[in-house]
Design an enzyme around this catalytic site. Structure first.
Site, mmCIF file in Angstrom:
data_model
loop_
_atom_site.group_PDB
_atom_site.id
_atom_site.type_symbol
_atom_site.label_atom_id
_atom_site.label_comp_id
_atom_site.label_asym_id
_atom_site.label_seq_id
_atom_site.Cartn_x
_atom_site.Cartn_y
_atom_site.Cartn_z
ATOM 1 N N PRO A 128 0.820 -1.219 0.000
ATOM 2 C CA PRO A 128 0.000 0.000 0.000
ATOM 3 C C PRO A 128 0.856 1.273 0.000
ATOM 4 O O PRO A 128 0.528 2.252 -0.664
ATOM 5 C CB PRO A 128 -0.823 -0.123 1.287
ATOM 6 N N THR A 159 -1.969 -9.380 -8.972
ATOM 7 C CA THR A 159 -2.641 -10.101 -10.057
ATOM 8 C C THR A 159 -2.641 -11.598 -9.766
ATOM 9 O O THR A 159 -1.611 -12.147 -9.339
ATOM 10 C CB THR A 159 -1.913 -9.823 -11.391
ATOM 11 N N GLU A 364 3.996 -2.879 -13.558
ATOM 12 C CA GLU A 364 5.370 -3.303 -13.896
ATOM 13 C C GLU A 364 6.254 -2.079 -14.191
ATOM 14 O O GLU A 364 7.113 -2.106 -15.067
ATOM 15 C CB GLU A 364 5.374 -4.312 -15.045
ATOM 16 N N THR A 366 5.623 2.350 -13.876
ATOM 17 C CA THR A 366 4.855 3.345 -14.633
ATOM 18 C C THR A 366 5.707 3.892 -15.788
ATOM 19 O O THR A 366 6.920 3.679 -15.840
ATOM 20 C CB THR A 366 4.462 4.528 -13.725
ATOM 21 N N SER A 367 5.054 4.656 -16.669
ATOM 22 C CA SER A 367 5.812 5.257 -17.780
ATOM 23 C C SER A 367 6.923 6.161 -17.254
ATOM 24 O O SER A 367 8.031 6.207 -17.816
ATOM 25 C CB SER A 367 4.866 6.063 -18.688
HETATM 26 P P1 FAD Z 1 2.941 5.434 -7.140
HETATM 27 O O1 FAD Z 1 4.279 4.784 -7.071
HETATM 28 O O2 FAD Z 1 2.397 6.062 -5.913
HETATM 29 O O3 FAD Z 1 2.992 6.521 -8.307
HETATM 30 C C1 FAD Z 1 2.018 7.557 -8.444
HETATM 31 C C2 FAD Z 1 2.491 8.492 -9.546
HETATM 32 O O4 FAD Z 1 3.750 9.089 -9.190
HETATM 33 C C3 FAD Z 1 2.736 7.779 -10.877
HETATM 34 O O5 FAD Z 1 2.375 8.600 -11.956
HETATM 35 C C4 FAD Z 1 4.240 7.569 -10.887
HETATM 36 O O6 FAD Z 1 4.773 7.434 -12.214
HETATM 37 C C5 FAD Z 1 4.716 8.841 -10.194
HETATM 38 N N1 FAD Z 1 6.030 8.674 -9.600
HETATM 39 C C6 FAD Z 1 6.387 7.907 -8.537
HETATM 40 N N2 FAD Z 1 7.703 7.988 -8.320
HETATM 41 C C7 FAD Z 1 8.213 8.814 -9.253
HETATM 42 C C8 FAD Z 1 9.510 9.293 -9.576
HETATM 43 N N3 FAD Z 1 10.597 8.911 -8.878
HETATM 44 N N4 FAD Z 1 9.647 10.152 -10.625
HETATM 45 C C9 FAD Z 1 8.563 10.530 -11.348
HETATM 46 N N5 FAD Z 1 7.310 10.105 -11.110
HETATM 47 C C10 FAD Z 1 7.142 9.250 -10.077
HETATM 48 N N6 FAD Z 1 2.132 -5.176 -8.209
HETATM 49 C C11 FAD Z 1 2.684 -6.380 -7.881
HETATM 50 O O7 FAD Z 1 3.619 -6.445 -7.088
HETATM 51 N N7 FAD Z 1 2.206 -7.545 -8.413
HETATM 52 C C12 FAD Z 1 1.164 -7.558 -9.284
HETATM 53 O O8 FAD Z 1 0.771 -8.634 -9.757
HETATM 54 C C13 FAD Z 1 0.550 -6.318 -9.640
HETATM 55 N N8 FAD Z 1 -0.540 -6.296 -10.455
HETATM 56 C C14 FAD Z 1 -1.240 -5.116 -10.626
HETATM 57 C C15 FAD Z 1 -2.466 -5.116 -11.283
HETATM 58 C C16 FAD Z 1 -3.200 -3.942 -11.392
HETATM 59 C C17 FAD Z 1 -4.531 -3.965 -12.063
HETATM 60 C C18 FAD Z 1 -2.683 -2.727 -10.875
HETATM 61 C C19 FAD Z 1 -3.447 -1.448 -10.991
HETATM 62 C C20 FAD Z 1 -1.464 -2.717 -10.251
HETATM 63 C C21 FAD Z 1 -0.727 -3.897 -10.099
HETATM 64 N N9 FAD Z 1 0.472 -3.928 -9.388
HETATM 65 C C22 FAD Z 1 1.066 -5.134 -9.067
HETATM 66 C C23 FAD Z 1 0.997 -2.698 -8.785
HETATM 67 C C24 FAD Z 1 1.675 -1.775 -9.786
HETATM 68 O O9 FAD Z 1 2.906 -2.316 -10.197
HETATM 69 C C25 FAD Z 1 1.812 -0.405 -9.111
HETATM 70 O O10 FAD Z 1 0.504 0.146 -9.080
HETATM 71 C C26 FAD Z 1 2.764 0.500 -9.845
HETATM 72 O O11 FAD Z 1 4.092 0.058 -9.671
HETATM 73 C C27 FAD Z 1 2.681 1.966 -9.379
HETATM 74 O O12 FAD Z 1 2.729 2.044 -7.978
HETATM 75 P P2 FAD Z 1 1.607 2.927 -7.220
HETATM 76 O O13 FAD Z 1 0.287 2.494 -7.732
HETATM 77 O O14 FAD Z 1 1.873 2.809 -5.765
HETATM 78 O O15 FAD Z 1 1.855 4.406 -7.722
#
Ligand code: FAD
Length: 384
Positions: A128, A159, A364, A366-367
């Site tokens: 979280p 997933t 996996e 973000t962009s």
């Molecule tokens: P955050 O890390 O909080 O990011 C929020 C925003 O801030 C994004 O736009 C991000 O790009 C930006 N940001 C953060 N840090 C920086 C930086 N240093 N520089 C610039 N921008 C930044 N995870 C698993 O472990 N196993 C799974 O099987 C899996 N499946 C998933 C399936 C779904 C449907 C979804 C939605 C997510 C899944 N995930 C899984 C998690 C997924 O990998 C994370 O949601 C993702 O890595 C982004 O983390 P966050 O959601 O906490 O966003």
């Protein structure tokens, strides 16, 4: 350079196309509305060999190279991203990582089940409080004094989470801050103290079982550790480097599906007394999709080729994932525009393509994270 597929690659791609037409396409809308694909699809994926691609036959795998894996992943993504994701995670992130990092006992214990579809794997990295910043995860694995570990923590967005039989889970085993204190574990999901909750209300991938996992004093033996103690982050990153190719291939499938749907609809739908395909601005939408499809596919195939030739591929995998995921969103959005108002209702395929594509720029890595990975490789300077 020869981009022509071998006879075997062409045959496996056709097998995947036939599988999608027979086992997936007739159910896509129903599974999306029901928020669950039919679980029997996992066995069927195993029977046809798609859960064992690139894994040695001695562990129940079906062998094949990484380009073949991409071809199958693209076709599954063209059919239904919810199904494609089952393969990308259970095979791509879990089985392949066990094959790469596991000892003989771990390979024999887990791979035959995962490759046959008798069991399902999930990948527990995100928490979280730590998504992009996975190196600072807080789940703890404390030595129990008898050689094993006691784990506590919460994993988010996992997933296959509620379906999985085994979780490849990352936890902090020592007090070293950051990624150096992390180790990887293979944990049966029926271990006492591990509970799972379905995450409902997703924009897309509605048929997929996404879950929160809670670990309360769960006990695992020392043999559950995958790879060396303290090397868990390397295990995770090596899994994701290949996983990003798999996501990219799935995105090519989404974009191709968007193209197919847009071309068919544009030649059938008439406005102003002629098919909308005869309006130049509609052709622009379609040609934009087509260029995105081809560019994304070529970047993805390059990663497969590098892996199959034993070359470094991690940066190219981030490039492919970055481009293909953004391209899939653009392509699905353009296709929806071609469909007009009909694109907005789920009797037509493009709305689901857009919903499913949207997560690809998030998971996996973000962009933004892919750009930091690529920028670090180019400059030698880390902006994390
Ligand atoms: P955050 O890390 O909080 O990011 C929020 C925003 O801030 C994004 O736009 C991000 O790009 C930006 N940001 C953060 N840090 C920086 C930086 N240093 N520089 C610039 N921008 C930044 N995870 C698993 O472990 N196993 C799974 O099987 C899996 N499946 C998933 C399936 C779904 C449907 C979804 C939605 C997510 C899944 N995930 C899984 C998690 C997924 O990998 C994370 O949601 C993702 O890595 C982004 O983390 P966050 O959601 O906490 O966003």
């Amino acid at each position: 350079m020869n981009l022509e597929l071998t006879e075997e690659q062409t045959a496996v791609r056709q097998l995947a196309r036939d599988f999608v037409a027979r086992e997936i396409a007739p159910h896509v809308v129903e599974w999306d509305r029901a928020e669950s694909v039919d679980r029997s699809i996992v066995r069927k994926l195993g029977e046809v060999g798609f859960l064992g691609l690139t894994i040695d036959e001695e562990y129940g795998g079906s062998g094949g190279d990484h380009l073949t894996y991409c071809l199958v992943t693209e076709e599954l993504g063209r059919g239904d991203s919810s199904v494609r994701g089952i393969v990308s995670v259970s095979l791509g992130l879990v089985a392949k990582t066990i094959a790469a990092w596991g000892d003989e006992e771990q390979r024999s214990q887990w791979l035959p089940g995962l490759t046959s579809g008798a069991s399902i794997g999930c990948f527990g990295l995100t928490e979280p409080g730590t998504g992009s910043d996975a190196g600072n995860l807080t789940t703890r694995a404390v030595p129990d004094g008898g050689g094993g570990y006691v784990l506590n923590g919460t994993k988010m967005f996992i997933t296959n989470g509620t379906w999985a039989d085994v979780v490849l889970l990352f936890a902090r085993t020592n007090n070293t801050p950051g990624h150096q204190g992390i180790s990887a574990f293979l944990i049966p999901t029926d271990t006492p103290g591990l509970s799972r909750r379905t995450v409902h209300g997703k924009l897309g991938l509605r048929g997929q079982a996404t879950a929160e996992l809670v670990l309360e004093d769960i006990r695992v033996p020392a043999s559950a550790m995958l790879g060396p103690e303290g090397k868990g982050f390397s295990v995770a990153m090596s899994a994701l480097a290949k996983g990003r190719m798999s996501v990219a291939a799935g995105c090519v499938g989404i974009a191709q599906a968007a193209l197919d749907a847009a071309v068919t609809y544009a030649t059938e739908r008439e406005q102003f007394g002629k098919p909308i395909a005869r309006h130049q601005l509609v052709q622009e939408l379609i040609s934009d999709i087509a260029v995105d499809v081809d560019a994304a596919r070529l970047l993805t195939w390059r990663v497969a080729d590098l892996i199959d030739r034993g070359q470094p591929f991690a940066t190219q995998s981030s490039q492919a994932k970055l481009f293909a995921s953004e391209a899939a969103v653009r392509a699905a959005n353009n296709a929806l525009q071609v469909f007009g108002g009909y694109g907005y209702i789920d009797e037509y395929p493009v709305g689901k393509l857009l919903r499913d594509a949207r997560v690809m720029t998030l998971y996996e890595g973000t962009s933004q994270i892919q750009k930091l990975v690529i920028g670090r490789a180019l400059t030698g300077v880390s902006a994390f």
